[in-house]
Enzyme design. Structure first.
Site, PDB file in Angstrom:
ATOM      1  N   PHE A 107      -7.695   1.974   7.527  1.00 55.89           N
ATOM      2  CA  PHE A 107      -7.828   0.526   7.316  1.00 55.89           C
ATOM      3  C   PHE A 107      -7.067  -0.291   8.351  1.00 55.89           C
ATOM      4  CE2 PHE A 107      -5.898  -3.257   5.493  1.00 55.89           C
ATOM      5  CZ  PHE A 107      -7.019  -3.989   5.197  1.00 55.89           C
TER       6      PHE A 107
ATOM      7  N   GLY B 297       0.834   1.535   4.199  1.00 58.06           N
ATOM      8  CA  GLY B 297      -0.036   2.548   4.776  1.00 58.06           C
ATOM      9  C   GLY B 297      -0.744   3.343   3.692  1.00 58.06           C
ATOM     10  N   LEU B 298      -1.018   4.593   3.997  1.00 55.91           N
ATOM     11  CA  LEU B 298      -1.713   5.486   3.072  1.00 55.91           C
ATOM     12  C   LEU B 298      -3.026   4.882   2.599  1.00 55.91           C
ATOM     13  CD1 LEU B 298       1.077   7.016   0.832  1.00 55.91           C
ATOM     14  CD2 LEU B 298      -0.168   8.089   2.680  1.00 55.91           C
ATOM     15  N   CYS B 299      -3.754   4.311   3.507  1.00 58.53           N
ATOM     16  CA  CYS B 299      -5.050   3.776   3.111  1.00 58.53           C
ATOM     17  C   CYS B 299      -6.091   4.091   4.190  1.00 58.53           C
ATOM     18  CB  CYS B 299      -4.972   2.284   2.827  1.00 58.53           C
ATOM     19  SG  CYS B 299      -4.114   1.354   4.086  1.00 58.53           S
ATOM     20  N   GLY B 300      -6.050   5.318   4.650  1.00 59.72           N
ATOM     21  CA  GLY B 300      -7.057   5.742   5.612  1.00 59.72           C
ATOM     22  C   GLY B 300      -6.921   4.976   6.914  1.00 59.72           C
TER      23      GLY B 300
END
Lengths: 375, 133
Positions: free
Chosen positions: A144, A139-142
């Site tokens: 996406f 995670g931690l990718c907006g």
């Protein structure tokens, strides 16, 4: 206590100006800060959130924000370095896919006259569709992962409306957890990616897709992945993987057919049941191959050797693009997070300093008040 | 006339330079290619590729694919290729033994086919090393 003192002193401020001794003057001027800040404070609360907590909590919060900022910054740098590597992988794979397409193009021209039947190009009435959904592992990718999953959901809804059966092949941890939580979505297989997509992974997906299609369990295979447009832009797209067929032909049965025709480099399709290659953007000069190219084996056998390679490279490219988009998304998300952290830290330190100042001033006032009372 | 060989895998370019002669294992047996070879297209089997540079022979393990020869230009497209000198002999030998064991254990048609393929890949890798020494 300091507060009550403060109000007392603020109210008696005019009397202070003449009674205070010189030595205190330097302390008194900062002391005016609280009375000044009380006015701008409400106006500030509209722009930034009001922070109510003690000095110690403030210090802890500043520290934690600082740590978070460090982490997000590091993640951003890591993602940036990985994007470069992912791009390199795409560039390294380009000669292969380009010459593969070139070869297919050439061979197809030679095979135009012969009547051949290749299982991968067979267009059947569509009853069941396999969706290969490529998501990220982390995670931690907006938005996406969310974007691609939403795209898959809407595609599933579309298929349901058309009364078609479907099955999902999920690639990537995020997609796996999503589909595992929704048991009503039939999933054929869960696959997990590694840090850099390799030909082996693509092979695993290709094998699965191939056997599903050839055994006529599914009649159409669609690849859902995130197309890498630029570092700040990526689009979730649906790409028809199998059958290798002309655009529009399957739409008659399927209703909607979203082919990833948008700025695709090369696309292998068939025209009137024959293989053709569409070159949408760049036309690499097709080196004039001797027209008297002989086939060592049956054309069918050669196509049998070539098409899996083609399928493989298509899947590999999708994986690579998906990874590049994920990293780019993470990079921008982390860059935003770092900016936010810097901003938050700034406001917190201002509040902290102000509070600290107020406390010091309060203490001084107490001392002065005490001294005054003694006099 | 010089002969140029280009071995491509989806990940990278394994080989792209001039050679004197190659021996390629195709689906219908081994073929030798010298300069000015007739243009042909052939499917490449899982097997070893021998390359001659001047007087030196090199081997490479190819994992199935396709080759196109013409204009003194050889393009080999394969799923995977490894130079014989890059393969770890011990590791390859172990992989071969595992593959053999798997084949003996295999049940059913699909498993047998898969085990057979794995065995052929492993054997090719071992052959690629031994051809050098």
């Amino acid at each position: 206590m300091s507060c009550s003192n403060l109000t007392m002193w603020v109210s008696s401020k005019p009397s202070l100006s003449d009674t205070s001794s010189l030595s205190f003057r330097s302390f008194i001027s900062p002391f005016q800060l609280p009375s000044q800040s009380s006015a701008p404070n409400p106006s500030r609360s509209s722009s930034a959130t009001q922070i109510h907590c003690g000095l110690r909590e403030l210090r802890e919060r500043i520290d934690s924000v600082k740590n978070t900022q460090k982490i997000t910054e590091a993640m951003k740098l890591v993602a940036a370095a990985k994007v470069r590597r992912a791009q390199e992988a795409v560039v390294n794979g380009r000669p292969f896919s380009e010459s593969l397409v070139e070869v297919l193009y050439n061979i197809n021209e030679q095979l135009q006259t012969e009547d051949i039947d290749v299982p991968l190009t067979k267009v059947r009435p569509v009853k069941k569709v396999a969706l290969v959904v490529v998501t990220g592992d982390r995670g931690l990718c907006g938005g996406f992962n969310n974007n691609i999953i939403k795209k898959a959901e809407s595609r599933i809804a579309e298929l349901k409306e058309l009364g078609l059966d479907y099955t999902v092949i999920s690639v990537g941890k995020k997609g796996n957890t999503y589909f595992l939580r929704r048991p009503y979505i039939p999933v054929d297989r869960f696959l997990e990616g590694t840090s850099l997509p390799t030909a082996k992974e693509a092979q695993a997906i290709a094998d699965d897709v191939f056997s599903l299609f050839v055994s006529e369990e599914v009649d159409k295979v669609e690849l859902l992945y995130t197309k890498f447009v630029s570092l700040v832009k990526s689009d979730p797209v649906i790409h028809t993987l199998l059958p290798l067929s002309p655009r529009g032909e399957i739409c008659d049965i399927n209703g909607v057919c979203v082919d990833a025709a948008e700025d695709e480099f090369f696309r292998l399709t068939t025209k009137e049941g024959k293989l053709t290659v569409e070159r949408d953007v760049v036309r690499t000069e097709t080196a004039d191959f001797s027209p008297i190219l002989q086939f060592e084996q049956d054309p069918v056998q050669i196509l049998d050797a070539l098409l899996p390679l083609y399928l493989n490279s298509q899947i590999l490219r999708a994986l690579q693009e998906s990874l590049a988009s994920e990293l780019a998304a993470r990079m921008s998300a982390m860059s935003n997070a770092t900016d936010n952290a810097v901003e938050l830290r700034r406001t917190l330190s201002i509040v902290y300093n102000r509070e600290r100042q107020a406390k010091i001033t309060g203490e001084i006032l107490e001392i002065v008040a005490g001294a005054n009372a003694l006099v | 006339m010089t002969l140029n060989l280009c071995v491509l895998t989806p990940n990278r370019i394994v080989w792209d330079s001039e050679v004197k002669e190659i021996i390629l294992s195709t689906n219908s047996g081994q073929i030798g290619v010298l300069p000015n070879h007739a243009p042909i297209a052939t499917a490449v089997d899982i097997g070893i590729l021998r390359i001659r540079l001047n007087d030196q022979w090199l081997t490479m393990a190819l994992m199935g694919g396709f080759a196109r020869i013409g204009n003194n230009e050889i393009t080999i497209l394969v799923n995977d290729a490894e130079k014989g000198s890059d393969i770890d002999p011990q590791e390859a030998q172990q992989a071969l033994e595992i593959a053999e064991a798997n084949l003996r254990k295999a049940e059913g048609k699909r498993q047998t086919i898969e085990a057979n393929l794995a065995l052929r890949r492993a054997r090719t890798r071992v052959e690629a090393i031994n051809a050098i020494s």
